[in-house]
Enzyme design. Structure first.
Site, short mmCIF file in Angstrom:
data_model
loop_
_atom_site.label_atom_id
_atom_site.label_comp_id
_atom_site.label_asym_id
_atom_site.label_seq_id
_atom_site.Cartn_x
_atom_site.Cartn_y
_atom_site.Cartn_z
N PRO A 5 6.40 3.80 -5.80
CA PRO A 5 7.05 2.50 -5.72
C PRO A 5 6.03 1.37 -5.71
CG PRO A 5 7.82 4.02 -4.01
CD PRO A 5 6.61 4.61 -4.62
N GLU A 6 5.99 0.64 -6.80
CA GLU A 6 5.22 -0.60 -6.85
C GLU A 6 6.26 -1.72 -6.88
OE1 GLU A 6 2.04 -0.54 -9.80
OE2 GLU A 6 2.02 1.64 -9.77
N HIS A 49 13.59 16.05 4.39
CA HIS A 49 12.86 14.79 4.40
C HIS A 49 13.77 13.56 4.49
CE1 HIS A 49 9.46 17.30 3.65
NE2 HIS A 49 9.96 17.72 2.50
N ARG A 59 6.39 12.70 1.64
CA ARG A 59 4.98 12.59 2.04
C ARG A 59 4.78 11.72 3.28
NH1 ARG A 59 2.70 12.34 -4.00
NH2 ARG A 59 4.89 12.66 -4.39
N ARG A 63 -16.85 -12.00 -6.37
CA ARG A 63 -16.67 -10.60 -6.01
C ARG A 63 -17.39 -9.69 -6.99
NH1 ARG A 63 -12.72 -9.01 -2.27
NH2 ARG A 63 -11.72 -10.82 -1.35
#
Length: 278
Positions: free
Chosen positions: A2-3, A92, A111, A154
């Site tokens: 999931p983004e 789960h 997970r 950076r």
DNA sequence: CTTTCGTCCTGACTGC
DNA sequence: TGCAGTCAGGACGAAA
């Protein structure tokens, strides 16, 4: 994984199912996800009406009618799905929400990288999980100037920097690879060299890839599905992610050259085309 | 300060 | 067919 587009899709699906509904039963089946549940989490939700559900970064925010907000993160493998009454409990299935119209939603996360907690709605900005987060890539605060300033000086690779939620939220491994490909920028390029001229190209590509993915319900990697059980389709639109060894789709423009390569950066796979990403 | 690295976790996949 | 080993990755805290 999931983004942003997947979380946005889940939020929209949950909104249709739950906004305006009252939670008549909440059951926490496992108390040790990434962080502990607040004391009496289930009891605090029971009897509350859901006023609003929206995405903040990669988090799902569920506003309750008492001013509290449920904060949920899907981690790597988290799902929110509706189930038919009486469907057997999965190992789960960690949290079960039952609404006053019989709708049942389960938070399932094999997970267990996900989390769920509570916060007053008016304290979200200063909440530990949000206070250091960068701008949302679909919001007005995410501009080429802002990104260029964040990257200035950076030394880390641009791929790594874009995964850093303090610079910009919502992006994960897949969409960073896709956005850099579209922008023609090498993932190995030092962040500090991504100046304004380059962020002016990159920022719209980040927005575009996310918007396109949301339109088709996000990506389905392994088992990511929407609350209604449908799969997302954006994985078919990946141009580099998971395409190691394949011909770059821009190869014709490079005299037929360009094969997608996979490298490892910060212990994550990066997919890119050395011929068109500089 | 910035950057990198290890850790959490389980299921899917690979190779013998 | 079975089993051990590897990989996947979001976020965070520790170490460099």
């Amino acid at each position: 994984m999931p983004e942003l587009p997947e979380v946005e899709t889940v939020c929209r699906g949950l909104s249709h199912l739950l906004v305006g509904r009252k939670l008549v039963r909440v059951e926490v089946r496992r108390k040790n996800l990434r962080i502990p549940f607040p004391i009496n989490f289930a009891q605090k939700l029971q009897g509350r009406r859901i006023d609003n559900i929206y995405r903040r970064a990669k988090y799902i925010i569920i506003n309750l009618d008492d001013g509290q907000a449920v904060i949920a993160h899907l981690g790597m493998s988290g799902r929110m799905t509706t189930v038919n009454p009486g469907q057997p409990i999965d190992t789960h299935d960690h949290v079960i929400f039952q609404a006053d119209d019989g709708t049942e939603v389960r938070f399932n996360d094999p997970r267990r990288f996900g989390l769920m907690t509570l916060s007053p709605q008016d304290e979200l900005d200063s909440h530990k999980l949000f206070k250091d987060q960068g701008p949302d890539p679909l919001g007005n605060a995410f501009t080429p100037h802002v990104l260029a300033a964040a990257l200035k000086g950076r030394t880390s690779a641009i791929k790594t920097a874009l995964l850093d939620q303090r610079i910009v939220v919502g992006l994960g491994n897949i969409y960073v690879c896709e956005a850099l490909f579209r922008a023609g920028l090498s993932p190995k390029r030092k962040s500090g060299t991504v100046n304004l001229a380059r962020t002016q190209i990159l920022v719209p590509h980040i927005r575009d890839v996310l918007v396109e993915a949301i339109k088709v319900g996000g990506s389905s990697l392994r088992d990511h599905i929407q609350p209604n059980g449908e799969l997302g389709y954006f994985q078919h639109n990946w141009r580099v992610y998971g395409r190691e060894g394949e011909m770059c789709r821009n190869a014709a423009a490079h005299g037929g050259k360009g094969t997608i390569k996979r490298i490892v950066q910060a212990a994550r796979s990066t997919f890119y085309c050395p011929a068109c990403q500089k």
